[in-house]
Design an enzyme around this catalytic site. Sequence first.
Site, PDB file in Angstrom:
ATOM      1  N   SER A   1       0.838  -1.190   0.000  1.00 24.70           N
ATOM      2  CA  SER A   1       0.000   0.000   0.000  1.00 24.70           C
ATOM      3  C   SER A   1       0.884   1.255   0.000  1.00 24.70           C
ATOM      4  O   SER A   1       1.603   1.495  -0.962  1.00 24.70           O
ATOM      5  CB  SER A   1      -0.956  -0.032   1.193  1.00 24.70           C
ATOM      6  OG  SER A   1      -1.926   0.969   1.074  1.00 24.70           O
ATOM      7  N   SER A   2       0.892   2.031   1.088  1.00 24.06           N
ATOM      8  CA  SER A   2       1.778   3.197   1.131  1.00 24.06           C
ATOM      9  C   SER A   2       3.225   2.788   0.922  1.00 24.06           C
ATOM     10  O   SER A   2       3.997   3.486   0.257  1.00 24.06           O
ATOM     11  CB  SER A   2       1.626   3.917   2.482  1.00 24.06           C
ATOM     12  OG  SER A   2       2.516   4.996   2.593  1.00 24.06           O
TER      13      SER A   2
END
Length: 517
Positions: free
Chosen positions: A151-152
């Site tokens: 994700s991030s």
Amino acid sequence: MRRLTTVLAGVCAAALFAVMTVVLGSPALAATLVEVTSFGSNPGNMRMHLYVPDSRPASPAIVVAMHGCGGSGPGFYQGSEFASLADRHGFIVIYPTATQSAGFGNCFDTWSDAAKQRGGGSDPVSIISMIDYVERNHQGDPNRVYATGSSSGGMMTQHMLAVHPDVFKAGASFMGVPFNCFAGASDYPPGSSRCTGGSMDRTPQQWGDAVRQAYPGYSGPRPRMQLWHGTSDTLVPYSLLRESIEQWTNVFGLSQTPTSTDTPQAGWNRSRYANPSGSVQVEAYSIQGAGHALPQSGMARYAIEFFGLTTSPTDTTPPTAPAGLTASGTTATGTSLTWTASTDDTGVTGYEILRAPGATGGTFTQVGTSGTTSFTDTGLSAATTYRYQVRARDAAGNVSSVSGTVQITTQGGTTGACSATPTVQSQWGNGYVIQPLTITNTSTSTMTSWTVTFTLPAGHTLTGSWNATISTSGQTVTVRSVSHNGTLAPGAGTTSFGFQASRPNGDTALPSGYTCT
């Protein structure tokens, strides 16, 4: 109504980000996760945790593994399989913890102008400092550095490979977005982000130009990219996998049509994009029915296979030791070393230069590397004795025995009387910082180097220093100038350095007996 739904989905996803990294369970490991508190320049105010397996080669590969928003380095260590794979294959894992917010908390900065410029600041500079720390202190192989994340962290993987293509050899991005997808902090999810709003569409040329503009003038090799995305991911839409493929194939000058496709596991559709020689530069996985919850079990192994870390070299024969080590051109601050080339059946890839203080005793530590049979060491102290050794490393990662030792004594610099005045910047229960410790030339002649000594109270230990070269013997600390602050004008010319120390909790004693020569 659509905006409200999107915001609510983002808020729910923040909780998902925080827990998704623990679904795989804690790995059973021999080594332990250790936090490093003084790893170098840290403009992103990040934390660093490090996993160093007990069994590893002399120059192990480095994998930077990054969590999702709301997560942490220790959380990603517990919830992913990279540490257990490190035990099996002998690479070191860096687990950074981000502290940026952008609406979620603990998100890696892939949106600010500083982060998008090479050396601009923010999280990328902090991560590079962590890599440098591992290369200095654990002999990490600078030619085998990799990035991965979820994700991030997957976004930051693509970001780091764009901004620092000369540092990384490959990356594996799980549920990421293309580099420069976010226009700024206000464009970061959740909410009405143009990047993750579901309608992001740029041409391959535009995406590729964004990467090329991150490091203008760079003409070296680009790191290979592996991309993972679930087809049912709505937080970071599955459509962004296509945009990432367009970006990285354009960077490599490849067609948008894959050179091969297959299904390595049920529900995993893999597309590969190879160059004319058949080397896969970009690899993309579409995980059927998966939402925002990658990596799943087994995916980390495919990532490190893509990195080339699962195949142990079959050749275990080290190079011959370098011979004929000599020193010449020694000045007050440096010396030049030369030696005879080592031989090896797979080919010598470089040499490691080791240095120890004094004519006897002391520990040899690596101070540099060379791709040739020469090296110039700088930043030495005047009128000081040093010893050097060199060892060779081959293409299979084998390291030779050290060469013979050569000893040098630097020329004497012009010194005079000086003073050392400490200032306590801060202190807490079990530590303190002395900054600045001011050096003043009190003589009538120019100084070209200086040495400060002082005594640490019993039980106190140094944990970091800056703007000086520091060595310890018992509780006696010797501090020497470095190349940029050794010269002081006569009559009150000044410079400074600083250090941090730990002490038993509740102990209020401070160093004493400062002398300057």
